[in-house]
Design a protein around this motif. Sequence first.
Motif, PDB file in Angstrom:
ATOM      1  N   MET A   1       0.877  -1.275  -0.103  1.00 25.67           N
ATOM      2  CA  MET A   1       0.027  -0.187   0.006  1.00 25.67           C
ATOM      3  C   MET A   1       0.804   1.388  -0.086  1.00 25.67           C
ATOM      4  N   GLU A   2       1.832   1.091   0.707  1.00 25.67           N
ATOM      5  CA  GLU A   2       2.897   2.362   0.830  1.00 25.67           C
ATOM      6  C   GLU A   2       3.502   2.655  -0.435  1.00 25.67           C
ATOM      7  N   ARG A   3       4.132   1.470  -1.274  1.00 29.18           N
ATOM      8  CA  ARG A   3       4.695   1.536  -2.593  1.00 29.18           C
ATOM      9  C   ARG A   3       3.829   2.407  -3.437  1.00 29.18           C
ATOM     10  N   SER A   4       2.178   2.206  -3.322  1.00 30.01           N
ATOM     11  CA  SER A   4       1.486   2.870  -4.377  1.00 30.01           C
ATOM     12  C   SER A   4       1.171   4.455  -4.192  1.00 30.01           C
ATOM     13  N   GLY A   5       1.708   4.801  -2.775  1.00 32.53           N
ATOM     14  CA  GLY A   5       1.889   6.301  -2.457  1.00 32.53           C
ATOM     15  C   GLY A   5       0.596   7.060  -2.454  1.00 32.53           C
ATOM     16  N   VAL A   6      -0.690   6.275  -2.479  1.00 31.49           N
ATOM     17  CA  VAL A   6      -1.832   6.750  -2.758  1.00 31.49           C
ATOM     18  C   VAL A   6      -2.593   6.964  -1.222  1.00 31.49           C
ATOM     19  N   PHE A   7      -2.557   6.048  -0.291  1.00 35.45           N
ATOM     20  CA  PHE A   7      -3.182   5.988   1.073  1.00 35.45           C
ATOM     21  C   PHE A   7      -2.204   6.918   1.938  1.00 35.45           C
ATOM     22  N   LYS A   8      -3.012   7.804   2.626  1.00 34.02           N
ATOM     23  CA  LYS A   8      -2.071   8.953   3.622  1.00 34.02           C
ATOM     24  C   LYS A   8      -2.496   8.910   5.015  1.00 34.02           C
ATOM     25  N   GLY A   9      -3.335   7.763   5.394  1.00 34.13           N
ATOM     26  CA  GLY A   9      -3.673   7.419   6.911  1.00 34.13           C
ATOM     27  C   GLY A   9      -2.789   6.641   7.670  1.00 34.13           C
ATOM     28  N   ARG A  10      -3.249   5.983   8.547  1.00 35.88           N
ATOM     29  CA  ARG A  10      -2.386   5.248   9.237  1.00 35.88           C
ATOM     30  C   ARG A  10      -3.027   3.583   9.069  1.00 35.88           C
ATOM     31  N   TYR A  11      -2.221   2.509   9.503  1.00 32.02           N
ATOM     32  CA  TYR A  11      -2.292   1.284   9.286  1.00 32.02           C
ATOM     33  C   TYR A  11      -2.874   0.544  10.481  1.00 32.02           C
ATOM     34  N   HIS A  12      -3.115  -0.726  10.558  1.00 30.90           N
ATOM     35  CA  HIS A  12      -3.252  -1.566  11.416  1.00 30.90           C
ATOM     36  C   HIS A  12      -2.965  -3.079  10.754  1.00 30.90           C
ATOM     37  N   VAL A  13      -1.996  -3.735  11.466  1.00 34.41           N
ATOM     38  CA  VAL A  13      -1.455  -4.854  10.663  1.00 34.41           C
ATOM     39  C   VAL A  13      -2.208  -5.998  11.733  1.00 34.41           C
ATOM     40  N   LEU A  14      -3.081  -6.925  11.139  1.00 30.91           N
ATOM     41  CA  LEU A  14      -3.676  -8.109  11.767  1.00 30.91           C
ATOM     42  C   LEU A  14      -2.798  -9.048  12.308  1.00 30.91           C
ATOM     43  N   GLY A  15      -1.940  -9.512  11.334  1.00 31.37           N
ATOM     44  CA  GLY A  15      -0.943 -10.522  11.739  1.00 31.37           C
ATOM     45  C   GLY A  15      -1.447 -11.758  11.073  1.00 31.37           C
TER      46      GLY A  15
END
Length: 197
Positions: free
Chosen positions: A94-108
């Motif tokens: 998602m970060e590579r796309s450069g589109v999303f500017k919010g925060r994340y939550h990784v479920l694992g």
Amino acid sequence: MSNSTDIDALIELMAKLPGLGPRSARRAVLHLIRKRALLLTPLADTLAIVAETARECLNCGNIGTTDICDICRSEKRANGELCVVEDVADLWAMERSGVFKGRYHVLGGTLSALDSIGPDELRIPRLVNRVATEAVSEVILALNATVDGQTTAHYIADQLAGRVRLTSLAQGVPIGGELDYLDDGTISAALNARRDV
């Protein structure tokens, strides 16, 4: 085959990496040895540093070198959007796309009855807590379009219903995709998510 047990051990370890089998590992190790000063020594130094400093972000589950990752520390990213992903590789994509500017939550991972993975084995309780305590206005479910991914998305939606706006990524025909090469599920998802032209 090499005659050094250290080199053999390196080849065996490299062969355990995703995408590398024994033959590819041998070629990679041989290339590293031939380019010792340019590649092997800096790689070994960097691996030692990462082995010592890499850790999971206590807030979102991203991998970084501090207890709270750069994304969670950035006030610019505190826009109320929280993107839920299965693992760190998805976050990085998602970060590579450069589109999303919010925060994340990784479920694992994802819920899986067959593998005895329930909500408590994942970071779902932490997600519910973040929604309750942080200024989250939207949770974007960016989970894989698998049975386990969709089961997990439905479970999270039930847990967060009425608390926050819930959205998911669109699914369907990829850019550059040709209908003849797509599976039935992708075509069905694309048709159901159609929009006005």
